[in-house]
Design a protein around this motif. Structure first.
Motif, mmCIF file in Angstrom:
data_model
loop_
_atom_site.group_PDB
_atom_site.id
_atom_site.type_symbol
_atom_site.label_atom_id
_atom_site.label_comp_id
_atom_site.label_asym_id
_atom_site.label_seq_id
_atom_site.Cartn_x
_atom_site.Cartn_y
_atom_site.Cartn_z
ATOM 1 N N SER A 25 0.703 -1.161 0.224
ATOM 2 C CA SER A 25 0.256 0.070 -0.141
ATOM 3 C C SER A 25 0.864 1.153 -0.118
ATOM 4 C CB SER A 25 -0.755 -0.245 1.448
ATOM 5 O OG SER A 25 -1.597 -1.054 1.136
ATOM 6 N N THR B 70 -5.455 -4.351 3.863
ATOM 7 C CA THR B 70 -5.882 -4.369 2.677
ATOM 8 C C THR B 70 -6.601 -5.273 2.255
ATOM 9 O OG1 THR B 70 -3.913 -2.730 2.194
ATOM 10 C CG2 THR B 70 -5.636 -3.160 0.415
ATOM 11 N N ASP C 224 -3.995 -2.760 -5.438
ATOM 12 C CA ASP C 224 -3.254 -3.111 -4.326
ATOM 13 C C ASP C 224 -4.089 -4.456 -3.898
ATOM 14 O OD1 ASP C 224 -2.049 -3.359 -2.073
ATOM 15 O OD2 ASP C 224 -2.731 -1.527 -1.265
HETATM 16 ZN ZN ZN Z 1 -1.727 -2.891 2.072
#
Ligand code: ZN
Ligand code: GDP
Length: 451
Positions: free
Chosen positions: A229, A250, A269
């Motif tokens: 990220s 994430t 991502d």
């Molecule tokens: Zn991440």
């Protein structure tokens, strides 16, 4: 099948604008032009015309242009009316033209007629759609090159080489007693070698062309907390992904579009690849795998101590995906930003997402892989890549037969000839569909109306 109908559509984008263009193509276009103008129009001349309803009521004053066949976009008689760009007014004009004998065009029908009348080949017609949809400067330039026939010319060279090889093989078919000798002929061996090299290079160019036209899909993978990220944010230059020190933040796949120096990248991502615990993590993991499978390039984010193991793991999960290794967090070890290239492993770039050192190296590499800087690239489509891959497989099959003949271990001219015929058909699909209605329908229906 089409020639009888005259078609009409608004050629300019939907919505209000300074000028709107109504385009008419077909046998009735001339009569419609004369009726609206009150006299016969001059070819390729801009008439200032008062456009009226059937009862004489004023519609608009604008330009009327007349392009008699065959010197028009479609190759048929074409009429263009340039009026004020009000959607309501353009619709009234369209209905007026329909009352005079035209019918509304289907999506892509103008370009389809241009193709059927030999004005464009299929790859060029598709380049027009790609040009209109281009999402970056590089995509515009690449579509223009495809439209100018650069891609078609490359396919033409391939077809010429293929024909050369086929001539030899068909000769071997005609003389069964000398089949092996004719197959092992050095001239055929070299023709096939040239063909293999050429199909591989056109395939690479077409793959690059797809990336240029659609933007390159890049997915970030790696263990939790390696800095995926942070790297996405560093590339984007702003905080779009949530960066935290808690592994597994994430969970979803976050997508971001980047444009730099004319190329377009889509970055995803992911939650990272790991043995997931709870249901949400498993779902995140599933989405990460799906993103990886459809990516053009995976950025494996790791560090100097773990990349070999991480690379083995990523290769096991996605053997076919192109990989680039990012050795992140060099600031922790006081190492310099570098690009490391060796034959045994994918390219590695050592950088720091935190300090920004080495981000420029990564950006340069991404730019180049997305087709930036290649000033002769042309746009292409996934269907072109698939057809070229089929041709490549068939050419390989023919090559194997010929190699057998050279090694005096059999080798059948019949098999080689069949393979090259199939390769030829695959190549023919690139520039002309040879009456394949399904393929034509699929291609042109994806265009917008009025194109
Ligand atoms: Zn991440
Ligand atoms: P992800 O789980 O792979 O997305 O990792 P994050 O981007 O969330 O980062 C995990 C942790 O590593 C955070 O505390 C970041 O601040 C830290 N981090 C990321 N990149 C770097 C770097 O280049 N240097 C240092 N020292 N820390 C970093």
């Amino acid at each position: 099948m089409h020639a009888a109908d005259t078609i009409v559509a608004v050629a300019t984008a939907p919505g209000a604008g300074g000028v709107g263009i109504v385009r008419v193509s077909g046998a009735q276009a001339g009569t419609i032009a004369s009726t609206l103008l009150g006299r016969a129009p001059r070819a390729r001349h801009a008439h200032y015309a008062t456009l009226r309803e059937a009862d004489g009521a004023l519609l608009d004053r604008g330009l009327l242009l007349w392009f008699p066949a065959p010197h028009s976009y479609t190759g048929e008689d074409v009429l263009e009316l340039h009026a004020h760009g009000s959607p309501i007014l353009l619709d009234l004009l369209l209905r007026r033209v329909c009352a005079l004998g035209a019918r509304p065009a289907r999506a892509g029908e103008f370009s389809e007629r241009a193709y059927l009348n030999g004005k464009l080949d299929l790859a060029q017609a598709e380049a027009i759609a790609d040009l209109i949809a281009a999402g970056s400067e590089a995509a515009v330039r690449a579509a223009q090159r495809a439209l100018a026939g650069v891609f078609s010319a490359r396919v033409g060279e391939l077809q010429a080489l293929l024909t050369r090889a086929r001539v030899h093989i068909e000769a071997a078919l005609d003389f069964p007693d000398e089949e092996i000798e004719l197959l092992a002929d050095p001239a055929l061996v070299s023709a096939l070698a040239a063909l293999r090299a050429q199909v591989a290079s056109v395939l690479r160019e077409a793959q690059q062309g797809v990336r240029l036209a659609q933007g390159m899909n890049v997915v970030l993978i790696g263990r939790p907390n390696t800095g995926k990220s942070s790297l996405l944010n560093a590339l984007a230059g702003e905080d779009r992904a949530i960066v935290t020190a808690v592994p597994g933040t994430t969970r979803d796949v976050l997508r971001l579009e980047l444009q730099f120096d004319g190329v377009r990248l889509e970055l995803a991502d992911t939650a990272g690849l790991r043995e997931a615990g709870d249901a949400i993590e498993r779902e995140g993991m599933r989405r990460a795998m799906a993103a990886l499978a459809s990516a053009d390039l995976a950025l494996l984010v790791s560090d100097a101590g773990h990349w070999i193991a991480d690379l083995a793991d990523a290769r096991a999960r996605a053997p076919a995906t192109e990989l680039l290794v990012v050795l992140n967090k060099i600031d922790l070890f006081g190492q310099p930003a570098v690009r490391i290239e060796d034959a045994a492993s994918p390219l590695r770039i050592a950088l720091s997402a935190r300090s920004g050192a080495g981000i420029d190296l990564l950006r340069q590499e991404l730019h180049q892989r997305a087709g930036g800087g290649a000033d002769n690239a042309y746009s292409a489509r996934v269907r072109h890549v698939l057809a070229l891959q089929r041709a490549e497989v068939e050419i390989e099959a023919a090559h194997i037969e010929v190699q057998r003949a050279v090694a005096r271990r059999g080798g059948l001219a019949e098999l080689a000839a069949e393979a090259l015929r199939r390769a030829q058909r695959a190549l023919d699909e690139l520039t002309g569909a040879h009456g394949n209605e399904d393929l034509l329908g699929a291609i042109f229906s994806s265009f917008c109306i009025g194109k």
